[in-house]
Design a protein around this motif. Structure first.
Motif, PDB file in Angstrom:
ATOM      1  N   LYS A 192       0.810  -1.236   0.000  1.00 22.55           N
ATOM      2  CA  LYS A 192       0.000   0.000   0.000  1.00 22.55           C
ATOM      3  C   LYS A 192       0.828   1.262   0.000  1.00 22.55           C
ATOM      4  CE  LYS A 192      -4.048  -1.277   2.503  1.00 22.55           C
ATOM      5  NZ  LYS A 192      -3.644  -2.678   2.645  1.00 22.55           N
ATOM      6  N   THR A 193       0.229   2.288  -0.563  1.00 21.83           N
ATOM      7  CA  THR A 193       0.790   3.620  -0.389  1.00 21.83           C
ATOM      8  C   THR A 193      -0.357   4.620  -0.446  1.00 21.83           C
ATOM      9  OG1 THR A 193       2.450   5.192  -1.140  1.00 21.83           O
ATOM     10  CG2 THR A 193       1.263   4.004  -2.847  1.00 21.83           C
ATOM     11  N   THR A 194      -0.058   5.871  -0.174  1.00 17.65           N
ATOM     12  CA  THR A 194      -1.132   6.872  -0.182  1.00 17.65           C
ATOM     13  C   THR A 194      -0.769   8.049  -1.076  1.00 17.65           C
ATOM     14  OG1 THR A 194      -0.101   7.759   1.800  1.00 17.65           O
ATOM     15  CG2 THR A 194      -2.083   6.470   2.119  1.00 17.65           C
ATOM     16  N   VAL A 195      -1.774   8.692  -1.608  1.00 20.99           N
ATOM     17  CA  VAL A 195      -1.586   9.993  -2.251  1.00 20.99           C
ATOM     18  C   VAL A 195      -2.596  10.948  -1.609  1.00 20.99           C
ATOM     19  CG1 VAL A 195      -0.841   9.019  -4.450  1.00 20.99           C
ATOM     20  CG2 VAL A 195      -3.235   9.555  -4.119  1.00 20.99           C
ATOM     21  N   TYR A 196      -2.217  12.203  -1.513  1.00 22.38           N
ATOM     22  CA  TYR A 196      -3.111  13.176  -0.892  1.00 22.38           C
ATOM     23  C   TYR A 196      -3.852  13.976  -1.950  1.00 22.38           C
ATOM     24  CZ  TYR A 196      -0.997  12.020   3.506  1.00 22.38           C
ATOM     25  OH  TYR A 196      -0.600  11.330   4.608  1.00 22.38           O
ATOM     26  N   TYR A 197      -5.065  14.339  -1.643  1.00 22.21           N
ATOM     27  CA  TYR A 197      -5.803  15.193  -2.569  1.00 22.21           C
ATOM     28  C   TYR A 197      -6.748  16.092  -1.793  1.00 22.21           C
ATOM     29  CZ  TYR A 197     -10.008  12.351  -1.895  1.00 22.21           C
ATOM     30  OH  TYR A 197     -11.106  11.726  -1.354  1.00 22.21           O
ATOM     31  N   GLU A 198      -7.093  17.208  -2.414  1.00 25.92           N
ATOM     32  CA  GLU A 198      -8.039  18.126  -1.785  1.00 25.92           C
ATOM     33  C   GLU A 198      -9.431  17.818  -2.292  1.00 25.92           C
ATOM     34  OE1 GLU A 198      -7.409  22.118  -1.295  1.00 25.92           O
ATOM     35  OE2 GLU A 198      -5.396  21.818  -0.451  1.00 25.92           O
ATOM     36  N   VAL A 199     -10.370  17.644  -1.370  1.00 27.58           N
ATOM     37  CA  VAL A 199     -11.747  17.397  -1.763  1.00 27.58           C
ATOM     38  C   VAL A 199     -12.276  18.651  -2.463  1.00 27.58           C
ATOM     39  CG1 VAL A 199     -14.056  16.845  -0.943  1.00 27.58           C
ATOM     40  CG2 VAL A 199     -12.074  15.930   0.241  1.00 27.58           C
ATOM     41  N   ALA A 200     -12.780  18.454  -3.680  1.00 30.85           N
ATOM     42  CA  ALA A 200     -13.310  19.593  -4.426  1.00 30.85           C
ATOM     43  C   ALA A 200     -14.768  19.817  -4.057  1.00 30.85           C
ATOM     44  CB  ALA A 200     -13.174  19.326  -5.911  1.00 30.85           C
ATOM     45  N   GLU A 201     -15.296  20.956  -4.464  1.00 36.06           N
ATOM     46  CA  GLU A 201     -16.733  21.187  -4.298  1.00 36.06           C
ATOM     47  C   GLU A 201     -17.465  20.285  -5.280  1.00 36.06           C
ATOM     48  OE1 GLU A 201     -18.661  23.751  -2.589  1.00 36.06           O
ATOM     49  OE2 GLU A 201     -16.894  23.848  -1.298  1.00 36.06           O
ATOM     50  N   ARG A 202     -18.677  19.870  -4.923  1.00 36.11           N
ATOM     51  CA  ARG A 202     -19.494  19.082  -5.826  1.00 36.11           C
ATOM     52  C   ARG A 202     -19.735  19.877  -7.111  1.00 36.11           C
ATOM     53  NH1 ARG A 202     -23.698  15.709  -6.862  1.00 36.11           N
ATOM     54  NH2 ARG A 202     -23.441  13.862  -5.590  1.00 36.11           N
ATOM     55  N   ALA A 203     -19.569  19.249  -8.286  1.00 38.25           N
ATOM     56  CA  ALA A 203     -19.729  19.960  -9.553  1.00 38.25           C
ATOM     57  C   ALA A 203     -21.185  20.376  -9.763  1.00 38.25           C
ATOM     58  CB  ALA A 203     -19.248  19.089 -10.706  1.00 38.25           C
ATOM     59  N   ASN A 204     -22.103  19.421  -9.764  1.00 39.43           N
ATOM     60  CA  ASN A 204     -23.519  19.716  -9.967  1.00 39.43           C
ATOM     61  C   ASN A 204     -24.362  18.882  -9.026  1.00 39.43           C
ATOM     62  OD1 ASN A 204     -23.524  21.480 -12.449  1.00 39.43           O
ATOM     63  ND2 ASN A 204     -22.418  19.693 -13.217  1.00 39.43           N
TER      64      ASN A 204
END
Ligand code: UDP
Ligand code: MG
Length: 309
Positions: A192-204
């Motif tokens: 396993k490994t991880t990547v980080y991401y920023e939760v975006a706003e819902r598109a629609n």
């Protein structure tokens, strides 16, 4: 040539299907690092009541890499993820939401990690998006319990993941119908490994989760992965017993020293607390039994109404 499968659960996402497809294609054709692989877009239509299925079908007519498993009714996101898992054919599979809250460009990084030899690439939220105080507290307790049960830190984990086909095959074999994908992908093991991401706003559109459905989801998942509630119940029972013994000893001493026994209110309190405790314990045990009953019945986790391949 490698093949990347995408699993996209969709429930009333008509406004997001096309933007989602475009976002993926932009990455794919934009020379972003995944174009050395074939693509498979597996939309899982979770009984949408809007035009989601029509939108997917329209895409499929133009692009045969777009496929779809369509449920006979709404079975929930967990069921949708597992239906995807049982129907993809890629060498690696990425699971992500249709509303673009899981930024698609992150899958490029996931794919890179996979090529380095990792078999499970976890997307971890570097922020949790907008959440109220109650929600924050609730998720803290919930993930605390689950993390302990799984033996790994699951705080900020999400359903955004890349899985190798070996992992997909193992998950597809699971027979339980009350699944908790996020924890099961830890449970299976592998590199396993991880990547980080920023939760975006819902598109629609809007989120499909109400507070009620979130609480139900949380209880289900705790039951599915943890025996902590049963241990807590046992501990509370022990504490009550010890208090009871203390009170009995006190009453005996009072009796032999000739003092009057302590008052009636004490008795009422003890009775009420005792009964309350027993009721709560029975309730918790009942929830586990209900879950056992559910599993024993062995109904399928979902019913597929139609497949577009
Ligand atoms: N979803 C689904 N079935 C459901 C509820 C949601 O397939 O019963 C899908 C939904 O279409 C979306 C993803 O699961 O692609 C995440 O749902 P949502 O955005 O409502 O949840 P949130 O992001 O607010 O946690
Ligand atoms: Mg969302």
């Amino acid at each position: 040539m490698n093949k990347i499968s995408l699993i996209v659960p969709c429930y009333n996402e008509e406004a997001n299907i096309k933007p989602f497809y475009n976002a993926i294609m932009e990455i794919y054709t934009g020379g972003g690092g995944i174009n050395d692989a074939d693509l498979e877009l597996m939309f899982v239509n979770d009984g949408s009541k809007d035009n989601t299925l029509q939108k997917i079908r329209a895409l499929h007519e133009k692009d045969s890499r777009v496929k779809c498993v369509s449920f006979s009714r709404n079975f929930g996101k967990e069921a949708a993820l597992f239906a995807g898992i049982r129907n993809v054919t890629g060498d690696c599979t990425v699971l992500l939401d249709a509303d673009l809250q899981h930024p698609p460009f992150v899958l490029v990084e996931m794919y890179k990690k996979w090529k380095e030899g990792y078999e499970v690439v976890e997307g971890v939220k570097s922020n949790r998006g907008k959440e109220g105080l109650f929600h924050k507290l609730f998720t803290k307790v919930f993930y605390g319990m689950i993390s302990k049960a799984v033996g790994m830190d699951m705080k900020n984990s999400s359903d955004y993941k890349l899985l190798d086909k070996k992992v997909v095959a193992e998950l597809a074999k699971l027979k339980e119908r009350n699944t908790f994908f996020r924890a099961l992908s830890f449970w299976v093991g592998f590199k396993k490994t991880t990547v980080y991401y920023e939760v975006a706003e819902r598109a629609n559109g809007t989120s499909k989760w109400s507070t009620k459905s979130l609480i139900k989801y949380a209880i289900n998942n705790v039951i599915c992965f943890s025996y902590a509630p049963l241990h807590i119940v046992t501990a509370v029972g022990c504490v009550f017993t010890i208090i009871g013994i203390g009170v009995a000893v006190d009453a005996l001493i009072s009796f032999f020293t000739g003092k009057a026994a302590s008052g009636f209110p004490t008795l009422v309190c003890i009775t009420l607390i005792g009964f309350g405790g027993v009721m709560v314990c029975l309730g918790i045990i009942g929830v586990y039994i209900a879950q056992i009953y559910d599993e024993v019945k062995g109904r399928p986790q979902y019913i597929i109404g139609e497949k577009i391949e």
